[in-house]
Design a protein around this motif. Structure first.
Motif, PDB file in Angstrom:
ATOM      1  N   HIS A   1      36.360   1.286  68.162  1.00 47.87           N
ATOM      2  CA  HIS A   1      35.255   1.596  67.289  1.00 47.87           C
ATOM      3  C   HIS A   1      34.357   0.481  67.108  1.00 47.87           C
ATOM      4  N   ASN A   2      34.869  -0.657  66.828  1.00 46.82           N
ATOM      5  CA  ASN A   2      33.961  -1.901  66.588  1.00 46.82           C
ATOM      6  C   ASN A   2      33.311  -2.481  67.722  1.00 46.82           C
ATOM      7  N   ALA A   3      33.741  -2.018  69.024  1.00 40.14           N
ATOM      8  CA  ALA A   3      32.969  -2.578  70.258  1.00 40.14           C
ATOM      9  C   ALA A   3      31.669  -1.924  70.282  1.00 40.14           C
ATOM     10  N   HIS A   4      31.565  -0.774  69.737  1.00 32.64           N
ATOM     11  CA  HIS A   4      30.250  -0.141  69.929  1.00 32.64           C
ATOM     12  C   HIS A   4      29.299  -0.204  68.768  1.00 32.64           C
ATOM     13  N   LEU A   5      29.509  -0.749  67.846  1.00 29.24           N
ATOM     14  CA  LEU A   5      29.007  -1.018  66.496  1.00 29.24           C
ATOM     15  C   LEU A   5      27.270  -1.245  66.614  1.00 29.24           C
ATOM     16  N   THR A   6      26.967  -2.720  67.398  1.00 30.86           N
ATOM     17  CA  THR A   6      25.526  -2.899  67.914  1.00 30.86           C
ATOM     18  C   THR A   6      24.935  -1.996  68.543  1.00 30.86           C
ATOM     19  N   SER A   7      25.675  -1.369  69.547  1.00 28.09           N
ATOM     20  CA  SER A   7      24.806  -0.323  70.313  1.00 28.09           C
ATOM     21  C   SER A   7      24.502   0.796  69.582  1.00 28.09           C
ATOM     22  N   GLN A   8      25.475   1.444  68.555  1.00 25.59           N
ATOM     23  CA  GLN A   8      25.175   2.307  67.630  1.00 25.59           C
ATOM     24  C   GLN A   8      23.960   2.043  66.641  1.00 25.59           C
ATOM     25  N   TRP A   9      23.827   0.716  66.231  1.00 24.41           N
ATOM     26  CA  TRP A   9      22.633   0.397  65.297  1.00 24.41           C
ATOM     27  C   TRP A   9      21.668   0.294  66.128  1.00 24.41           C
ATOM     28  N   PHE A  10      21.268  -0.102  67.224  1.00 21.12           N
ATOM     29  CA  PHE A  10      20.364   0.044  68.204  1.00 21.12           C
ATOM     30  C   PHE A  10      19.944   1.566  68.352  1.00 21.12           C
ATOM     31  N   ALA A  11      20.942   2.324  68.749  1.00 22.74           N
ATOM     32  CA  ALA A  11      20.588   3.943  68.940  1.00 22.74           C
ATOM     33  C   ALA A  11      20.295   4.406  67.636  1.00 22.74           C
ATOM     34  N   ASP A  12      20.401   4.101  66.336  1.00 23.85           N
ATOM     35  CA  ASP A  12      19.762   4.591  65.143  1.00 23.85           C
ATOM     36  C   ASP A  12      18.486   4.066  64.724  1.00 23.85           C
ATOM     37  N   GLN A  13      17.748   3.013  65.703  1.00 23.08           N
ATOM     38  CA  GLN A  13      16.660   2.517  65.558  1.00 23.08           C
ATOM     39  C   GLN A  13      15.598   3.629  66.445  1.00 23.08           C
ATOM     40  N   GLY A  14      16.440   4.542  67.160  1.00 24.79           N
ATOM     41  CA  GLY A  14      15.515   5.636  67.919  1.00 24.79           C
ATOM     42  C   GLY A  14      15.580   5.422  69.453  1.00 24.79           C
ATOM     43  N   PHE A  15      16.826   4.990  69.844  1.00 24.98           N
ATOM     44  CA  PHE A  15      17.099   4.926  71.319  1.00 24.98           C
ATOM     45  C   PHE A  15      18.260   5.810  71.748  1.00 24.98           C
ATOM     46  N   ALA A  16      18.337   6.073  72.893  1.00 27.50           N
ATOM     47  CA  ALA A  16      19.822   6.617  73.512  1.00 27.50           C
ATOM     48  C   ALA A  16      20.178   5.391  74.182  1.00 27.50           C
ATOM     49  N   VAL A  17      21.387   4.763  73.969  1.00 31.86           N
ATOM     50  CA  VAL A  17      21.994   3.585  74.369  1.00 31.86           C
ATOM     51  C   VAL A  17      22.962   3.816  75.454  1.00 31.86           C
ATOM     52  N   VAL A  18      22.954   3.325  76.546  1.00 32.80           N
ATOM     53  CA  VAL A  18      23.811   3.349  77.816  1.00 32.80           C
ATOM     54  C   VAL A  18      24.385   1.908  77.946  1.00 32.80           C
ATOM     55  N   VAL A  19      25.934   2.023  77.938  1.00 35.12           N
ATOM     56  CA  VAL A  19      26.552   0.882  78.413  1.00 35.12           C
ATOM     57  C   VAL A  19      27.241   1.220  79.497  1.00 35.12           C
ATOM     58  N   ALA A  20      26.972   0.758  80.605  1.00 32.81           N
ATOM     59  CA  ALA A  20      27.738   0.796  81.904  1.00 32.81           C
ATOM     60  C   ALA A  20      28.586  -0.433  82.579  1.00 32.81           C
ATOM     61  N   ASP A  21      29.782  -0.304  82.947  1.00 33.94           N
ATOM     62  CA  ASP A  21      30.877  -1.379  83.575  1.00 33.94           C
ATOM     63  C   ASP A  21      30.849  -1.175  85.095  1.00 33.94           C
ATOM     64  N   GLY A  22      29.679  -1.540  85.736  1.00 32.58           N
ATOM     65  CA  GLY A  22      29.703  -1.388  87.332  1.00 32.58           C
ATOM     66  C   GLY A  22      30.569  -2.190  87.970  1.00 32.58           C
ATOM     67  N   ARG A  23      30.584  -2.484  89.474  1.00 34.17           N
ATOM     68  CA  ARG A  23      31.371  -3.300  90.197  1.00 34.17           C
ATOM     69  C   ARG A  23      31.115  -4.579  89.793  1.00 34.17           C
ATOM     70  N   GLY A  24      32.547  -5.319  89.804  1.00 33.79           N
ATOM     71  CA  GLY A  24      32.533  -6.572  89.228  1.00 33.79           C
ATOM     72  C   GLY A  24      33.309  -6.706  87.783  1.00 33.79           C
ATOM     73  N   THR A  25      33.075  -5.777  87.165  1.00 31.86           N
ATOM     74  CA  THR A  25      33.718  -5.657  85.797  1.00 31.86           C
ATOM     75  C   THR A  25      35.302  -5.492  86.021  1.00 31.86           C
TER      76      THR A  25
END
Length: 724
Positions: free
Chosen positions: A515-539
């Motif tokens: 739950h809490n790992a995505h709080l800041t991303s959700q706050w940015f989303a609520d400012q009018g964005f679609a927020v994408v978090v991607a864990d590509g190669r290396g993670t």
């Protein structure tokens, strides 16, 4: 009178990302009768107390209260303690760490550089009359001594009366009486320390200790670090030109490291040096000393492509090889290993057959079904591990990490709910810590024989909203992704400007089922964005090949961000004509790389504390991925944003870039941002720089952390033409 609720940025900053008040740092007594942990009194109180819980009743009591012990005086930290906390990313106050004897009846900890001991059976704590400032105090297994570091020297204080007399008799409820400290090892020069982890061990190997007690409490293994050959850097505070700059020993890529040696020191004054091929294997990565076998070392070659597991004879310091590993890319380090099983077999985590497996003795006990991440406990019956689903497990459990019991008969999963789980176990009692998507914070359950008998409460504040997150995969490589839309978004509202919010590099998993790992991303989303978090190669968390794909090329991590974004646009309302990206540390590097190399995809970026020239970052991290800069200079240039000639491979058109950097950062120093800004200016590229006076890599200050979020939103809205 009513009080206006705090904004999310202020609450997020004041609660240190909602971590204050949450229980942590658990220790279970071997008799299963006590669970010891740290927790502050509220979700805004930075000072952690030492607590003891009774699994039988669930009762909790305070074992040590910092304000009472300091009698209301403010905490004062030495420069060495501040540096140690920066390495471990510790932003709290009060009791931030402790160590116990084997019976978990005595705990030792430092406050304001002073040494304290807590009797865990009766809940009393008091200061010991020791000259400080004290760092990392640790009781001997039998509880009769406490070793600690002060002034770069290793000392020990002895029990001289109270619970036990010379014949072992006495009243075990009587208070212990301690003597004064005696010096076991003293630095020969100002560049030497005994008993402390050198910079590179603490920052990159996650070895935060520098001494280890013998099981019989008569000797210690002690690291001696000499950083005389390490280059000195100067970190100034431009806001206070009257203050002298800080002088730090920083081993940047391709330059000398601290010289680390290891000694067996006896309480009787004996001293034996441990012998191994330090020229070929200079990194002391892990040390383990238990009653199940000889002292065990893991030493690595500088290129981290070879390592040895060594057993030590503490009488003469000689070593014998127990196991050797090699890799064409590099060898990863893990929590909890190597160690001995109670029967004396070597327990390790290894990359074998394309999988990351648990091995006990010569036999791997897991396969492709899981990606082993850490060993949590080893008993006669099984090994407790944390692991995520491997690439051979069918449909992946995106972002989940579970706790398993493993033995030669098979594997059993202890954690059932989707989420991120870890555990501590001893004496038939398991403390299971779980972060799940539907509940804020972490839930802590105490299990006995697999059945819940108690819980440990959290005092952490609850955020005023829950993330609207979809965990999925993107691109042909099935990149783990999290997508967050505004809370009020309804189907048919139309496409949204996009904000990529990655870390995106080694050791940083952001797509987690919590739950809490995505709080800041959700706050940015609520400012009018679609927020994408991607864990590509290396993670981490997928497979060895996935992690090691970044060998000699960090730019592929940007390719994966682009692939995930373009694939997700077919399933989510993403406006690809307005794409921004933000990140900190490696994520800051990725954000700057994105607007400079792929302006056809990214239209604005916020780069926080970015690495811009990989030659300026430290040895153990950078050489693991990019090699020795003397031999692979072109690799460093290709993965960097700047070099001595200016910008590296910038593309057109220009895109808005905000760069944020703490001027007190001793990990990614401010020179990275200053060199990038100079190169951008020379190339005629407008940009914004936000210098943060007195701020380190952690940005713990409340006002700074709050306003950083607000300024980023303002910049992104201006740059992308995004409305609220």
């Amino acid at each position: 009178m009513t009080t206006e609720p705090l904004s999310f940025p202020r609450q997020h900053a004041r609660t240190q990302r909602f971590s204050l008040g949450a229980p942590r740092a658990f220790t279970v007594a071997p008799d299963g009768k006590r669970v010891v942990f740290l927790r502050s009194r509220s979700g805004t109180d930075r000072a952690s107390l030492l607590w003891v819980a009774d699994p039988a009743t669930g009762e909790e009591r305070v074992a040590a209260d910092p304000p009472a012990l300091l009698r209301g005086a403010p905490e004062r930290l030495s420069a060495a303690e501040r540096a140690r906390r920066e390495r471990s990313r510790e932003g709290g106050a009060g009791i931030v760490g402790y160590a116990t004897d084997t019976a978990v009846e005595l705990a030792a900890f430092a406050l304001s550089g002073r040494l304290f001991a807590a009797e865990l059976l009766d809940g009393t704590a008091r200061e010991l009359p020791i000259q400080g400032p004290v760092i990392d105090p640790r009781p001997s297994p039998d509880g009769r001594h406490i070793a600690y570091v002060a002034g770069g020297a290793l000392h020990a204080v002895a029990l001289v009366g109270g619970q036990e007399g010379p014949d072992g008799a006495g009243d075990d409820r009587a208070p212990r009486v301690w003597g004064t400290g005696t010096t076991l090892a003293e630095p020969e020069t100002e560049t030497v320390t005994y008993g402390l982890a050198e910079f590179i061990a603490a920052e990159e190997m996650h070895r935060y200790r520098g001494f280890w007690w013998s099981p019989d409490s008569r000797r210690l293994l002690v690291a001696r670090a000499d950083d005389a050959k390490v280059r000195r850097w100067w970190i100034a505070d431009p806001a206070h030109p009257d203050r002298e700059p800080s002088r730090v020993a920083y081993p940047s890529a391709g330059t000398p490291n601290a010289e680390v040696r290891l000694f067996v020191l006896g309480l009787d004054g004996s001293r034996v040096e441990v012998d191994w091929d330090r020229k070929r294997y200079p990194y002391l990565a892990r040390v383990h000393w238990s009653s199940a076998g000889a002292p065990l070392l893991l030493v690595q070659a500088r290129d981290q492509r070879g390592q040895l597991h060594l057993a030590v004879d503490p009488d003469d310091g000689s070593t014998r090889m127990v196991h050797a590993d090699d890799s064409e890319q590099w060898l990863e380090l893990f929590t909890g290993v190597p160690c001995w099983s109670p029967s004396g077999r070597l327990v390790r985590i290894a990359d074998e057959g394309g999988a990351r497996v648990l091995a006990v003795g010569d036999r791997p006990l897991t396969g492709h079904q899981v990606q082993v991440r850490a060993v949590l406990d080893v008993s006669d019956d099984d090994v407790l591990i944390s692991a995520s689903a491997g690439e051979g497990a069918g449909d992946p459990e995106t972002g989940e990490v579970h706790v398993y019991r493993v033995n030669e008969l098979g594997m059993e999963r202890l954690s059932q709910e989707p989420g991120v789980h870890s555990a501590v176990r001893s004496g038939g009692v398991t403390v299971l810590m779980s972060s799940v998507p539907g509940e804020p914070g972490a839930q802590v359950r105490v299990l006995r024989d697999g059945k819940q008998v108690a819980t440990v409460d959290s005092c952490a504040e609850r955020p005023g909203f829950s993330p609207r997150v979809t965990l999925t995969e993107g691109g042909t490589r099935r990149i783990p992704c999290a997508v967050l839309l505004p809370s009020a978004y309804a189907e048919g509202d139309g496409p949204l400007p996009v904000l990529l919010d990655p870390y995106g590099g080694p050791h940083g998993q952001r797509v987690v089922a919590a739950h809490n790992a995505h709080l800041t991303s959700q706050w940015f989303a609520d400012q009018g964005f679609a927020v994408v978090v991607a864990d590509g190669r290396g993670t981490p968390g997928r497979s060895p090949a996935w992690e090691k794909a970044v060998r000699h090329d960090f730019t592929i991590t940007l390719d994966d961000q682009v692939d995930a974004l373009q694939d997700l646009a077919g399933r989510f309302p993403l406006d690809l004509s307005r794409v921004g990206i933000r990140g900190w540390s490696y994520g800051g590097y990725l954000a700057a790389l994105a607007v400079l190399r792929r302006p056809d995809v990214f239209h604005a970026g916020v780069a926080g504390a970015p690495v811009t020239d990989w030659r300026l970052y430290d040895t153990h991290y950078t050489e693991r991925y990019l090699g020795d800069p003397a031999a692979t200079d072109e690799t460093y240039t290709a993965s960097s944003l700047v070099d001595d000639d200016g910008l590296v491979a910038p593309a057109e058109p220009h895109r808005p870039l905000m760069i944020v950097h703490g001027l007190a950062d001793d990990n990614v120093v401010a020179a990275h941002t200053l060199r990038l800004s100079s190169a951008l200016l020379a190339a005629g590229r407008p940009h914004e720089v936000l210098p943060l006076s007195g701020v380190t890599h952690m940005t713990p200050q409340e006002q700074v952390a709050e306003n950083l979020l607000l300024l980023q939103v303002d910049f992104l809205k201006r740059s992308l033409g995004a409305g609220a």
